[in-house]
Design a protein around this motif. Structure first.
Motif, short mmCIF file in Angstrom:
data_model
loop_
_atom_site.label_atom_id
_atom_site.label_comp_id
_atom_site.label_asym_id
_atom_site.label_seq_id
_atom_site.Cartn_x
_atom_site.Cartn_y
_atom_site.Cartn_z
N LEU A 218 47.83 46.52 44.74
CA LEU A 218 46.56 46.10 45.36
C LEU A 218 45.42 46.06 44.35
O LEU A 218 44.46 45.31 44.52
CB LEU A 218 46.21 47.05 46.52
N GLY A 219 45.54 46.85 43.28
CA GLY A 219 44.51 46.84 42.25
C GLY A 219 44.38 45.51 41.54
O GLY A 219 43.33 45.21 40.96
N CYS A 220 45.44 44.71 41.57
CA CYS A 220 45.41 43.39 40.92
C CYS A 220 44.52 42.40 41.67
O CYS A 220 44.05 41.41 41.10
CB CYS A 220 46.81 42.81 40.82
N LEU A 221 44.31 42.65 42.97
CA LEU A 221 43.53 41.71 43.77
C LEU A 221 42.05 41.72 43.39
O LEU A 221 41.35 40.73 43.58
CB LEU A 221 43.68 42.05 45.26
N LEU A 222 41.57 42.85 42.86
CA LEU A 222 40.15 42.96 42.54
C LEU A 222 39.72 41.97 41.46
O LEU A 222 38.79 41.20 41.67
CB LEU A 222 39.84 44.40 42.13
N PRO A 223 40.37 41.94 40.29
CA PRO A 223 39.96 40.96 39.29
C PRO A 223 40.30 39.52 39.69
O PRO A 223 39.57 38.59 39.33
CB PRO A 223 40.72 41.39 38.03
N LEU A 224 41.40 39.34 40.43
CA LEU A 224 41.76 37.99 40.85
C LEU A 224 40.72 37.39 41.79
O LEU A 224 40.51 36.18 41.81
CB LEU A 224 43.13 38.01 41.54
N SER A 225 40.04 38.24 42.55
CA SER A 225 39.07 37.76 43.53
C SER A 225 37.87 37.08 42.89
O SER A 225 37.17 36.30 43.54
CB SER A 225 38.59 38.92 44.41
N VAL A 226 37.61 37.38 41.60
CA VAL A 226 36.44 36.78 40.93
C VAL A 226 36.86 35.90 39.75
O VAL A 226 36.02 35.46 38.98
CB VAL A 226 35.48 37.88 40.43
N PHE A 227 38.16 35.62 39.64
CA PHE A 227 38.64 34.86 38.49
C PHE A 227 38.04 33.46 38.47
O PHE A 227 37.67 32.94 37.40
CB PHE A 227 40.16 34.79 38.51
#
Length: 503
Positions: A218-227
């Motif tokens: 789930l930690g991967c979703l944080l940077p992907l959300s603003v990519f």
């Protein structure tokens, strides 16, 4: 002599002579497009920096369940190695990305850090091995990759946010910077614990293997959300005007900024030496003071840890409120003083206060909150404002890397201190560090006024020129234009009128 771009304002657009890069100052970048990019940058910086707080503090609870899942294999040394791997990765990321964002641009560096966080997070979630030891080594390497990315976020995102905030709202730059940098970092703690508790409850307080894998993923979703926003952003106006792409005069940089570097590096080392081990091992500390007769120890530990993380957040807002009123320097000294007060209260009364878990957690949270208010808020802000744009990423990254070295040393020393001196001494040492932090801040940190960063760039440029530097400043070589007579000077570019007056 240093060269610089020549800027003109036409119809709300910024146009600079002599560049061919579509994102460089020579191309017409409309005021509306640059303004939108600045907003993207400020928003994306905050959202992505949550990743650092999340992955750092996730190990607080993961350490607890891994110790339950692998009681024989997950020894104290393995726990320290897995926890420290992210910090080691961050040290490399801060130095390498700090240099990269000065040489190759803020946007390039930010995209690289985002990809590293995502790749590392996926590998951490997929950690496996023929033996538990093999699994822990894969987790160590994966967290090191995540660390490289989250460490790189410090110079890349923070310098971008500072420069964008300077362009958008100079008077509110300090509070804006804090709210998009340290607030997300600090919010990562309760976010990580909240997600852990949700996943842990969904797995019926069992299936430990599933719990930690889902939490890492789930930690991967944080940077992907603003990519998307990061791909769309532009390098700041300050960077496009002030970048030094080659032949950086590091000797002159060191001579000009030696005192400031001692201040930011030293204070960051002291802050991280205390705050990171107390964050990473807070779950272990709280678990040790919960009565052994308590049912669902892991769940109770998580709930108390969530309260601890929540108590640390008000300090962020208080620091944002005080940074302009009290000043950056004195706000940081006040925060270090909190380590002295609350560290001594907890340390000297440890045997009594730990028998009352709510009281212990409240004072523990107040100590962490004072750290957020002072060095937590101010170090990034001071590091982003002290150094000129051309070396901001490098000096910021170096300062943060020294801080993470302090975090790694503190994490490594945490268990031996508890074992050999007693658990109270982790808090007494925090109080001692608070005193040293006040002294380092007082003698080596400049009392910044929140002036326009462009003014500091001009003073730094003037210093370089006075000391014989003849390199190029800006994203394009303008010597040919000067020789052709397009820019005044006998083969030498005159940066701007303000610089001529300073000279």
């Amino acid at each position: 002599m240093a060269t610089n771009t020549s800027d003109e304002i036409k119809d709300g657009a910024i146009q600079t002579v002599g560049s061919q890069d579509p994102e460089a100052p020579s191309a017409e970048v409309s005021g509306q497009k640059q303004s939108l990019s600045d907003k993207f940058t400020i928003f994306a910086s905050g959202a992505a920096l949550v990743s650092d707080g999340y992955f750092n503090n996730l190990m607080t609870m993961v350490n607890v369940i891994l110790a339950k899942q692998y009681p024989k294999s997950y020894t104290a040394s393995v726990k320290t190695r897995v926890s420290n791997s992210l910090l080691v990765g961050e040290i490399f990321g801060q130095v390498v990305v700090g240099l990269t964002c000065d040489y190759l641009g803020r946007k390039f560096a930010i995209i690289v850090t985002t990809l590293m966080i995502v790749i590392g997070g996926i590998l951490a979630a997929a950690s496996s091995g023929k033996t538990p030891e093999g699994l822990f080594w894969m987790m160590t390497v994966a967290r090191g990759i995540v660390g490289f990315g989250t460490g790189g976020e410090y110079p890349a995102s923070s310098t971008s946010a500072s420069e964008a905030a300077n362009q958008r709202s100079l008077k509110s730059r300090g509070p804006i910077f804090i709210l998009v940098t340290n607030l997300p970092l600090s919010f990562g703690t309760p976010l990580a614990v909240s997600i852990f508790l949700i996943v842990f409850s969904a797995c019926h307080q069992a299936h430990y293997n599933t719990v930690w894998r889902v939490c890492f993923g789930l930690g991967c979703l944080l940077p992907l959300s603003v990519f998307y926003f990061r791909i769309r952003m532009l390098n700041s106006v300050l960077y496009r005007r002030g970048a030094i792409k080659r032949d950086v005069p590091y000797k002159l940089v060191l001579r000009y900024y030696w005192k400031s570097l001692i201040g930011t590096c030293g204070a960051w080392f002291l802050y991280d030496f205390v705050t990171f081990p107390n964050g990473v091992f807070s779950g272990t500390i709280i678990a040790s003071v919960i009565p052994s007769t308590t049912k669902d120890v892991i769940l109770k530990t998580g709930e108390w840890n969530l309260l601890l993380g929540a108590l640390a957040l008000p300090g962020v807002f208080l620091g944002a409120f005080l940074c302009d009123r009290l000043g950056r320097k004195y706000t940081m000294m006040l925060g270090f003083s909190g380590y002295l007060v609350f560290g001594l209260i907890i340390g000297l009364s440890y045997d009594k206060i730990t028998k009352i878990v709510p009281l212990f957690v409240v004072f523990y949270g107040l100590m962490q909150s004072s750290g957020n208010m002072g060095p937590g808020d101010m170090l990034g802000l001071i590091s982003s404002e002290t150094y000129a744009t051309s070396v901001r990423g490098t000096c910021y990254g170096l300062s943060a890397a020294v801080g993470k070295a302090g975090a790694a040393i503190g994490t490594q020393a945490f268990t031996p201190i508890q074992t050999n001196l007693g658990k109270r001494w982790t808090f007494i040492i925090a109080a001692i560090v608070g005193v040293v932090g006040v002294l380092v801040t007082y003698f080596f940190i400049e009392n910044l006024s929140g002036e326009d960063l462009a003014e500091r760039d001009r003073r730094f440029r003037a210093y370089l020129v006075e000391n014989g530097w003849d390199g190029e400043m800006g994203e394009e070589d303008l010597k040919a234009l000067a020789e052709d007579g397009q820019i005044p000077g006998e083969g030498i570019v005159v940066p701007n009128e303000a610089f001529n007056e300073e000279k």
